[in-house]
Enzyme design. Sequence first.
Site, PDB file in Angstrom:
ATOM      1  N   CYS A  71       0.844  -1.198   0.000  1.00 15.68           N
ATOM      2  CA  CYS A  71       0.000   0.000   0.000  1.00 15.68           C
ATOM      3  C   CYS A  71       0.878   1.247   0.000  1.00 15.68           C
ATOM      4  O   CYS A  71       1.673   1.438   0.919  1.00 15.68           O
ATOM      5  CB  CYS A  71      -0.914   0.014   1.213  1.00 15.68           C
ATOM      6  SG  CYS A  71      -1.826   1.557   1.351  1.00 15.68           S
ATOM      7  N   CYS A  95      -3.968   0.800   8.724  1.00 12.48           N
ATOM      8  CA  CYS A  95      -3.455  -0.578   8.791  1.00 12.48           C
ATOM      9  C   CYS A  95      -2.184  -0.626   9.629  1.00 12.48           C
ATOM     10  O   CYS A  95      -1.229   0.080   9.338  1.00 12.48           O
ATOM     11  CB  CYS A  95      -3.139  -1.109   7.401  1.00 12.48           C
ATOM     12  SG  CYS A  95      -4.589  -1.372   6.388  1.00 12.48           S
ATOM     13  N   CYS A 110      -8.285   3.071  -0.986  1.00 14.02           N
ATOM     14  CA  CYS A 110      -7.792   2.265   0.140  1.00 14.02           C
ATOM     15  C   CYS A 110      -7.910   0.793  -0.231  1.00 14.02           C
ATOM     16  O   CYS A 110      -8.935   0.341  -0.730  1.00 14.02           O
ATOM     17  CB  CYS A 110      -8.635   2.574   1.373  1.00 14.02           C
ATOM     18  SG  CYS A 110      -8.404   1.376   2.688  1.00 14.02           S
ATOM     19  N   TYR A 168     -27.628  -5.236  22.686  1.00 11.73           N
ATOM     20  CA  TYR A 168     -26.799  -4.503  21.716  1.00 11.73           C
ATOM     21  C   TYR A 168     -26.998  -5.132  20.332  1.00 11.73           C
ATOM     22  O   TYR A 168     -26.050  -5.549  19.677  1.00 11.73           O
ATOM     23  CB  TYR A 168     -25.307  -4.541  22.084  1.00 11.73           C
ATOM     24  CG  TYR A 168     -24.993  -4.164  23.504  1.00 11.73           C
ATOM     25  CD1 TYR A 168     -24.746  -2.840  23.855  1.00 11.73           C
ATOM     26  CD2 TYR A 168     -24.912  -5.133  24.501  1.00 11.73           C
ATOM     27  CE1 TYR A 168     -24.433  -2.493  25.158  1.00 11.73           C
ATOM     28  CE2 TYR A 168     -24.609  -4.793  25.808  1.00 11.73           C
ATOM     29  CZ  TYR A 168     -24.363  -3.477  26.141  1.00 11.73           C
ATOM     30  OH  TYR A 168     -24.038  -3.150  27.433  1.00 11.73           O
ATOM     31  N   ASP A 216     -23.187  -8.085  22.683  1.00 14.60           N
ATOM     32  CA  ASP A 216     -22.283  -7.637  21.606  1.00 14.60           C
ATOM     33  C   ASP A 216     -22.101  -6.126  21.742  1.00 14.60           C
ATOM     34  O   ASP A 216     -22.533  -5.359  20.878  1.00 14.60           O
ATOM     35  CB  ASP A 216     -22.882  -8.007  20.243  1.00 14.60           C
ATOM     36  CG  ASP A 216     -21.946  -7.663  19.087  1.00 14.60           C
ATOM     37  OD1 ASP A 216     -20.779  -7.306  19.337  1.00 14.60           O
ATOM     38  OD2 ASP A 216     -22.392  -7.758  17.925  1.00 14.60           O
ATOM     39  N   CYS A 254     -15.451  -6.652  20.233  1.00 12.52           N
ATOM     40  CA  CYS A 254     -14.421  -6.136  19.325  1.00 12.52           C
ATOM     41  C   CYS A 254     -13.229  -5.600  20.123  1.00 12.52           C
ATOM     42  O   CYS A 254     -12.330  -4.993  19.542  1.00 12.52           O
ATOM     43  CB  CYS A 254     -14.996  -5.071  18.398  1.00 12.52           C
ATOM     44  SG  CYS A 254     -15.798  -3.732  19.266  1.00 12.52           S
TER      45      CYS A 254
HETATM   46  N1  SAH Z   1     -25.087  -7.068  17.347  1.00 15.23           N
HETATM   47  C1  SAH Z   1     -25.046  -6.104  16.274  1.00 15.23           C
HETATM   48  C2  SAH Z   1     -24.473  -4.751  16.692  1.00 15.23           C
HETATM   49  C3  SAH Z   1     -23.195  -4.768  17.491  1.00 15.23           C
HETATM   50  S1  SAH Z   1     -22.382  -3.202  17.635  1.00 15.23           S
HETATM   51  C4  SAH Z   1     -24.332  -6.658  15.067  1.00 15.23           C
HETATM   52  O1  SAH Z   1     -23.747  -7.745  15.122  1.00 15.23           O
HETATM   53  O2  SAH Z   1     -24.371  -6.011  14.017  1.00 15.23           O
HETATM   54  C5  SAH Z   1     -22.920  -2.606  19.166  1.00 15.23           C
HETATM   55  C6  SAH Z   1     -24.300  -2.026  19.148  1.00 15.23           C
HETATM   56  O3  SAH Z   1     -24.592  -1.577  20.474  1.00 15.23           O
HETATM   57  C7  SAH Z   1     -24.488  -0.827  18.243  1.00 15.23           C
HETATM   58  O4  SAH Z   1     -25.598  -1.058  17.409  1.00 15.23           O
HETATM   59  C8  SAH Z   1     -24.769   0.342  19.209  1.00 15.23           C
HETATM   60  O5  SAH Z   1     -25.686   1.289  18.692  1.00 15.23           O
HETATM   61  C9  SAH Z   1     -25.363  -0.397  20.389  1.00 15.23           C
HETATM   62  N2  SAH Z   1     -25.248   0.278  21.698  1.00 15.23           N
HETATM   63  C10 SAH Z   1     -24.248   1.069  22.146  1.00 15.23           C
HETATM   64  N3  SAH Z   1     -24.485   1.445  23.422  1.00 15.23           N
HETATM   65  C11 SAH Z   1     -25.653   0.877  23.796  1.00 15.23           C
HETATM   66  C12 SAH Z   1     -26.414   0.885  24.991  1.00 15.23           C
HETATM   67  N4  SAH Z   1     -25.999   1.556  26.052  1.00 15.23           N
HETATM   68  N5  SAH Z   1     -27.552   0.176  25.025  1.00 15.23           N
HETATM   69  C13 SAH Z   1     -27.980  -0.524  23.946  1.00 15.23           C
HETATM   70  N6  SAH Z   1     -27.300  -0.566  22.770  1.00 15.23           N
HETATM   71  C14 SAH Z   1     -26.150   0.119  22.697  1.00 15.23           C
END
Ligand code: SAH
Length: 462
Positions: A77, A86, A164, A317, A386, A413
């Site tokens: 790159c 990266c 990119c 989430y 998540d 993550c």
């Molecule tokens: N499970 C989903 C999203 C994961 S990312 C997937 O796999 O695509 C994390 C998510 O948590 C995001 O959508 C974000 O908007 C949400 N989030 C962040 N803070 C939060 C909170 N306090 N309560 C509920 N959701 C929340």
Amino acid sequence: MKPTPPLKKNDDIRLAITAFSALGTGVGRHGGFTVFVDGAVPGDLIDAHIIKLKPTYAVAIVKRIVTPSPDRIVSDCPAAARCGGCSFRALSYDAELRYKKQKVQDALCRIGGLDIPVEEILTTGETARYRNKAQYPLSLGADGKTNIGFYAKKSHRVIDCRDCALQPAAFEKLLGVIARWAAEYGVTIYNEETHKGLLRHIYLRKGFATGETMVCLVATKPALPHTDALITDLLAADGSVCSVILNVNPDKTNVVLGQTCITLFGKDTIEDALCGLRFSISPLSFYQVNPKATELLYGKAAEFAALTGDETVLDLYCGAGTIGLSMAHRAKEIIGVEVIPAAIENAKANAARNGIGNARFLCADAAEAAKQLEAEGLSPDVVILDPPRKGCDESVLAAVAKMAPKRVVYVSCDPATLARDCKRFAALGYKAEKAVAVDLFPRTVHVESVVLITRAGVEATE
Ligand code: SAH
């Protein structure tokens, strides 16, 4: 008395690089003292120049590679040296995978106090053009040229990088169209320091399975000049553009997107397919950036959830509902919770679109919802977590433990907050059993992981 560091600023030293830091920086030891070197790779022997000295560590730059690491590759790159995106352009992908698996293992062990097996890291093997989304900041250079690209490492200086290697090749053309339109019609470029100017970011998203492309312009005002000309040119450049959105962000903030979206052309959402289902996604909704690797991730989450068809699953989430909906055919009921209203609208529409009748969604803060659901007597069999990088609020973990699910599947993550939360779960009678890392972000330092956590006394594979 503190020991005197065995180094001074501007010293030149020979250094063997033995590890990566959690941020992907090379680490070596000089007389027992830690030295961080950007761009150095474990296995390298380098001549390093000390540029910063702190009481407990030093920072150096590579002056010369004396003996390259066997894991070194030539970066493909041209922007890699300047761009902060990266971290692993000069590292073989095998070595990157080893590092990422180890990073998850180390976090679980050092932060979580857990000695659990971390399964072989999952990857699609695709390390180029895997991202379906890019958010490009813009800035006006001193030469009057508009830079569109990415931030340099640890800075907000925009380096011009329109093609990119992680993004679809077609994005470059769209950036060119927008840059020409902005120049022709005097659309001013936002300046972070003075808070003046109109156009802040260009946000592009593509549904790989459908081919649909969304173009979203983030601007400080709710109107842009001559958008008809822009739309005509975007469509002429790329027939897959089916949604052009203006996102309004008037605030003095590092957050890219504002709360308001105005559809300038086409649809409010784009569609993609994941795990055999169709998903509609709004610009404000979270959607994983690497859809092929996401299928590996969700597959592992489903394996850990071990559903038989009788279970109530709480998906905290949940974003646009993707994880829960991908498991709905093997559950009695799915309850999704998410704080972004647009994402919950997507989740409901996604359930309907896929003929899934056993899913419901609540727009709420995860902590509030978990407490409320617990108070209402909900006792899910499985909870999916998540959260964003900062992990779960302690009250979420407490409410989840009170609901006494057999299994918690924690998707993360950030291995550090994941490990912290596993430790907190342990104090609540929940034991982390096994983990796996999934490479959703090849070439970058980021890694996704999933941990199976079970209630004390419950067999992991029950
Ligand atoms: N499970 C989903 C999203 C994961 S990312 C997937 O796999 O695509 C994390 C998510 O948590 C995001 O959508 C974000 O908007 C949400 N989030 C962040 N803070 C939060 C909170 N306090 N309560 C509920 N959701 C929340």
